[in-house]
Design an enzyme around this catalytic site. Structure first.
Site, PDB file in Angstrom:
ATOM      1  N   LYS A 102       8.622  -6.565 -47.984  1.00 34.77           N
ATOM      2  CA  LYS A 102       7.447  -7.023 -47.236  1.00 34.77           C
ATOM      3  C   LYS A 102       6.608  -7.882 -48.162  1.00 34.77           C
ATOM      4  O   LYS A 102       6.714  -7.773 -49.386  1.00 34.77           O
ATOM      5  CB  LYS A 102       6.617  -5.828 -46.764  1.00 34.77           C
ATOM      6  CG  LYS A 102       5.794  -6.106 -45.522  1.00 34.77           C
ATOM      7  CD  LYS A 102       6.597  -5.951 -44.247  1.00 34.77           C
ATOM      8  CE  LYS A 102       5.799  -6.317 -43.035  1.00 34.77           C
ATOM      9  NZ  LYS A 102       6.487  -5.974 -41.794  1.00 34.77           N
TER      10      LYS A 102
ATOM     11  N   GLY B  14      -3.772  -3.939 -29.022  1.00 33.22           N
ATOM     12  CA  GLY B  14      -3.287  -5.218 -29.516  1.00 33.22           C
ATOM     13  C   GLY B  14      -2.863  -6.107 -28.362  1.00 33.22           C
ATOM     14  O   GLY B  14      -2.563  -5.627 -27.246  1.00 33.22           O
TER      15      GLY B  14
ATOM     16  N   GLY C 195      -0.898  -9.158 -29.443  1.00 35.22           N
ATOM     17  CA  GLY C 195      -0.215 -10.162 -30.264  1.00 35.22           C
ATOM     18  C   GLY C 195       1.254 -10.193 -29.896  1.00 35.22           C
ATOM     19  O   GLY C 195       1.642  -9.861 -28.770  1.00 35.22           O
ATOM     20  N   ASN C 196       2.087 -10.533 -30.865  1.00 38.63           N
ATOM     21  CA  ASN C 196       3.512 -10.693 -30.576  1.00 38.63           C
ATOM     22  C   ASN C 196       4.119  -9.421 -29.989  1.00 38.63           C
ATOM     23  O   ASN C 196       4.769  -9.453 -28.946  1.00 38.63           O
ATOM     24  CB  ASN C 196       4.258 -11.109 -31.844  1.00 38.63           C
ATOM     25  CG  ASN C 196       5.754 -11.108 -31.627  1.00 38.63           C
ATOM     26  OD1 ASN C 196       6.429 -10.103 -31.848  1.00 38.63           O
ATOM     27  ND2 ASN C 196       6.296 -12.201 -31.138  1.00 38.63           N
TER      28      ASN C 196
HETATM   29  P1  NAD Z   1      -0.070 -10.111 -34.259  1.00 37.55           P
HETATM   30  O1  NAD Z   1      -0.898 -10.686 -35.322  1.00 37.55           O
HETATM   31  O2  NAD Z   1       0.765 -11.027 -33.414  1.00 37.55           O
HETATM   32  O3  NAD Z   1      -0.976  -9.254 -33.249  1.00 37.55           O
HETATM   33  C1  NAD Z   1      -1.840  -8.242 -33.691  1.00 37.55           C
HETATM   34  C2  NAD Z   1      -2.731  -7.886 -32.511  1.00 37.55           C
HETATM   35  O4  NAD Z   1      -3.534  -6.751 -32.868  1.00 37.55           O
HETATM   36  C3  NAD Z   1      -3.707  -9.001 -32.129  1.00 37.55           C
HETATM   37  O5  NAD Z   1      -3.823  -9.072 -30.736  1.00 37.55           O
HETATM   38  C4  NAD Z   1      -5.015  -8.534 -32.743  1.00 37.55           C
HETATM   39  O6  NAD Z   1      -6.140  -9.046 -32.056  1.00 37.55           O
HETATM   40  C5  NAD Z   1      -4.876  -7.030 -32.526  1.00 37.55           C
HETATM   41  N1  NAD Z   1      -5.776  -6.211 -33.320  1.00 37.55           N
HETATM   42  C6  NAD Z   1      -6.030  -6.274 -34.647  1.00 37.55           C
HETATM   43  N2  NAD Z   1      -6.948  -5.343 -34.981  1.00 37.55           N
HETATM   44  C7  NAD Z   1      -7.282  -4.699 -33.838  1.00 37.55           C
HETATM   45  C8  NAD Z   1      -8.183  -3.640 -33.507  1.00 37.55           C
HETATM   46  N3  NAD Z   1      -8.928  -3.058 -34.435  1.00 37.55           N
HETATM   47  N4  NAD Z   1      -8.260  -3.236 -32.215  1.00 37.55           N
HETATM   48  C9  NAD Z   1      -7.508  -3.823 -31.256  1.00 37.55           C
HETATM   49  N5  NAD Z   1      -6.638  -4.820 -31.501  1.00 37.55           N
HETATM   50  C10 NAD Z   1      -6.534  -5.248 -32.778  1.00 37.55           C
HETATM   51  O7  NAD Z   1       0.839  -8.991 -34.945  1.00 37.55           O
HETATM   52  P2  NAD Z   1       2.218  -8.390 -34.433  1.00 37.55           P
HETATM   53  O8  NAD Z   1       3.309  -9.199 -35.024  1.00 37.55           O
HETATM   54  O9  NAD Z   1       2.164  -8.171 -32.970  1.00 37.55           O
HETATM   55  O10 NAD Z   1       2.226  -7.001 -35.212  1.00 37.55           O
HETATM   56  C11 NAD Z   1       1.527  -5.870 -34.740  1.00 37.55           C
HETATM   57  C12 NAD Z   1       2.041  -4.625 -35.444  1.00 37.55           C
HETATM   58  O11 NAD Z   1       3.443  -4.510 -35.206  1.00 37.55           O
HETATM   59  C13 NAD Z   1       1.891  -4.605 -36.960  1.00 37.55           C
HETATM   60  O12 NAD Z   1       1.730  -3.261 -37.387  1.00 37.55           O
HETATM   61  C14 NAD Z   1       3.222  -5.136 -37.441  1.00 37.55           C
HETATM   62  O13 NAD Z   1       3.522  -4.742 -38.776  1.00 37.55           O
HETATM   63  C15 NAD Z   1       4.136  -4.458 -36.450  1.00 37.55           C
HETATM   64  N6  NAD Z   1       5.445  -5.090 -36.278  1.00 37.55           N
HETATM   65  C16 NAD Z   1       5.574  -6.394 -35.933  1.00 37.55           C
HETATM   66  C17 NAD Z   1       6.838  -6.922 -35.732  1.00 37.55           C
HETATM   67  C18 NAD Z   1       7.059  -8.339 -35.267  1.00 37.55           C
HETATM   68  O14 NAD Z   1       8.202  -8.688 -34.999  1.00 37.55           O
HETATM   69  N7  NAD Z   1       6.043  -9.151 -35.110  1.00 37.55           N
HETATM   70  C19 NAD Z   1       7.966  -6.127 -35.924  1.00 37.55           C
HETATM   71  C20 NAD Z   1       7.805  -4.787 -36.253  1.00 37.55           C
HETATM   72  C21 NAD Z   1       6.532  -4.277 -36.433  1.00 37.55           C
END
Ligand code: NAD
Length: 450
Positions: A128, A240, A242-243
């Protein structure tokens, strides 16, 4: 903290050990990851030396990321890359751009990646990386420079055969494209397999964008079969947007036929979190259309469309069957666990480390079924692995092929963990660690490391 040295702005997010801990927050993510591991290592009576090798990363890199800002000034950010274990194959794991990014968070995430790859049985290890930065404060060209300099600082220690980064919080497919391009320039040959999560058409895989969210949904579907729940009558609330969360919301409605009543997000302009709800179900496609690349929903447009807007924690106390924390670590902790409704039967950990051990113990007593992070959100790394395979072949698969293989991998992984949990009478999290540790230790033994 920001300070100025000889006209150079420094962001000290990763500078000292003291600053790298989760200062002011409930829990240190790395201590949490180590304590989860220690518990199972002790249960398995794992050799002490093997345990001590696995409870720390094999390698860590910390470096400055100096970039020229659009106004001509120099600004220095701090970056890192942690390689936890590569006994089963090259390290694999995302790059996080977040103001609270720290070495301890990266260590935790790298360690969880090792277990995750082992649970879905893909030949990769755990890594990471990140930069302590708020990407929403940078222009597009500043972000591009940040990505290119990050690669410049670490390129000799990453690569398709030793460590393959990917997107995480705050990073996007476009950024992966810039990073791949920089690596290709530095090495002098086209090397798309150095990084995954790239845009389709630039070495990316069809299905990668939705992979993590859909994987979350496949594991929820399997849990519902196990718990005899009717997916089409079920409701969910998500932290959340996001993605991961957007595609979990789409999949919950489109794949399971269930209803998502709330999602939430961090509003980087208001510097606060908000929950958006509709009792008859949110429309994830509509909300996607009014959300920026950082996952912040446009509050005004959502209100105009009839969404109830509440404070950020409201998602946690909704009367739903499934909670999907898909934002950051330690969101369900000993202080917030009491807010979880009695109706909740499943917590599907879309995020990494969203539940602290204390909160998990409280909720397990209430018979909540956990789909642990290393299983639940493993869809992303699974399709990243498929992306690497396609890059190696220089031949690209159809989206349906990728999605079908993803479903098969996640369903098999879910069943191995569930079977281990039932067989041993342990929690699903402990069972996932047992499956993972067994596979990683086997690889280390075969290679003569231990
Ligand atoms: P991202 O940046 O696309 O989205 C994160 C989301 O969380 C956003 O909508 C943001 O506004 C929201 N957020 C942040 N703080 C917040 C809070 N206090 N209250 C409410 N919402 C909040 O990130 P992502 O890629 O979707 O990743 C999210 C989680 O999933 C992380 O823990 C990441 O490590 C994990 N993850 C991601 C992937 C991937 O493929 N993207 C894979 C496995 C795990």
């Amino acid at each position: 903290m920001r300070c100025y040295i000889a006209g150079v702005r420094h962001h000290f997010g990763l500078l000292t050990d003291q600053e790298t801990t989760y200062k002011g927050d409930i829990v240190n993510a790395f201590e949490m990851a180590q304590s989860e591991f220690d518990k199972v290592a002790e249960y398995l009576n794992l050799d002490k030396n093997i345990a001590s090798l696995l409870r720390w990363p094999l390698r860590e890199f910390r470096f400055q990321v100096p970039i020229r800002m659009d106004d001509g000034s120099l600004q220095v950010f701090f970056g890192n890359r942690v390689q936890h274990n590569d006994s089963r194959g090259p390290c694999k794991g995302g790059i996080r751009f977040h103001p609270k990014e720290s070495l301890d968070v990266t260590r935790a995430l790298a360690m969880w990646m090792t277990w995750k790859c082992a649970i879905v049985d893909i030949p990769l290890g755990g890594g990471k990386g990140g930069v302590a930065v708020d990407p929403s404060m940078l222009s597009t060209s500043e972000k591009e420079r940040l990505c290119r300099v990050w690669v410049n600082q670490i390129w000799k220690n990453i690569g398709p055969r030793n460590d393959v980064p990917a997107p995480d919080v705050g990073t996007t497919p476009q950024m992966m494209g810039w990073m791949m391009d920089e690596y290709t320039k530095l090495t002098g040959s086209y090397n798309p397999g150095v990084i995954t999560g790239k845009p389709v058409g630039a070495g990316g895989s069809a299905g990668r964008t939705e992979a993590t969210g859909f994987g979350v949904v496949y594991t929820i579907r399997e849990s519902m079969k196990h718990l005899n729940m009717d997916a089409s009558q079920s409701t969910a609330s998500i932290q959340g947007f996001g993605n991961v969360s957007q595609h979990a919301a789409i999949g919950f409605a489109d794949i399971l036929g269930g209803k998502v009543v709330s999602v939430s997000c961090w509003d980087h302009k208001a510097k606060d979190a908000f929950t958006y709800s509709k009792a008859d179900g949110i429309d994830p496609h509509f909300l996607q259309g009014i959300t920026d690349i950082y996952g912040t929903i446009d509050r005004e447009k959502a209100s105009e469309a009839g969404y109830q807007v509440e404070h950020g924690d409201a998602w946690l106390s909704k009367d739903v069957d499934v909670l999907i924390p898909a934002a950051l670590e330690a969101q369900i902790n000993k202080d917030t666990a009491g807010q979880v409704s009695k109706k909740v039967r499943i917590i599907a950990e879309g995020a990494n480390g969203p539940t602290t051990p204390e909160a998990e113990a409280i909720l397990l007593k209430k018979d909540v079924f956990f789909i642990p992070d290393c299983l639940c959100n493993a869809g992303g790394v699974t399709v990243s692995y498929f992306e690497g395979v396609q890059n190696d072949m220089n031949y690209y698969w159809k989206r349906e092929e990728v999605i079908d293989l993803l479903d098969e991998k996640l369903t098999n992984a879910f069943n191995s963990v569930l079977q281990k949990s039932l067989e041993r009478g342990v929690s699903t999290r402990d069972a996932s660690y047992i499956v993972a540790i067994d596979r990683v230790v086997n690889a280390m033994q075969f290679r003569g490391w231990v």
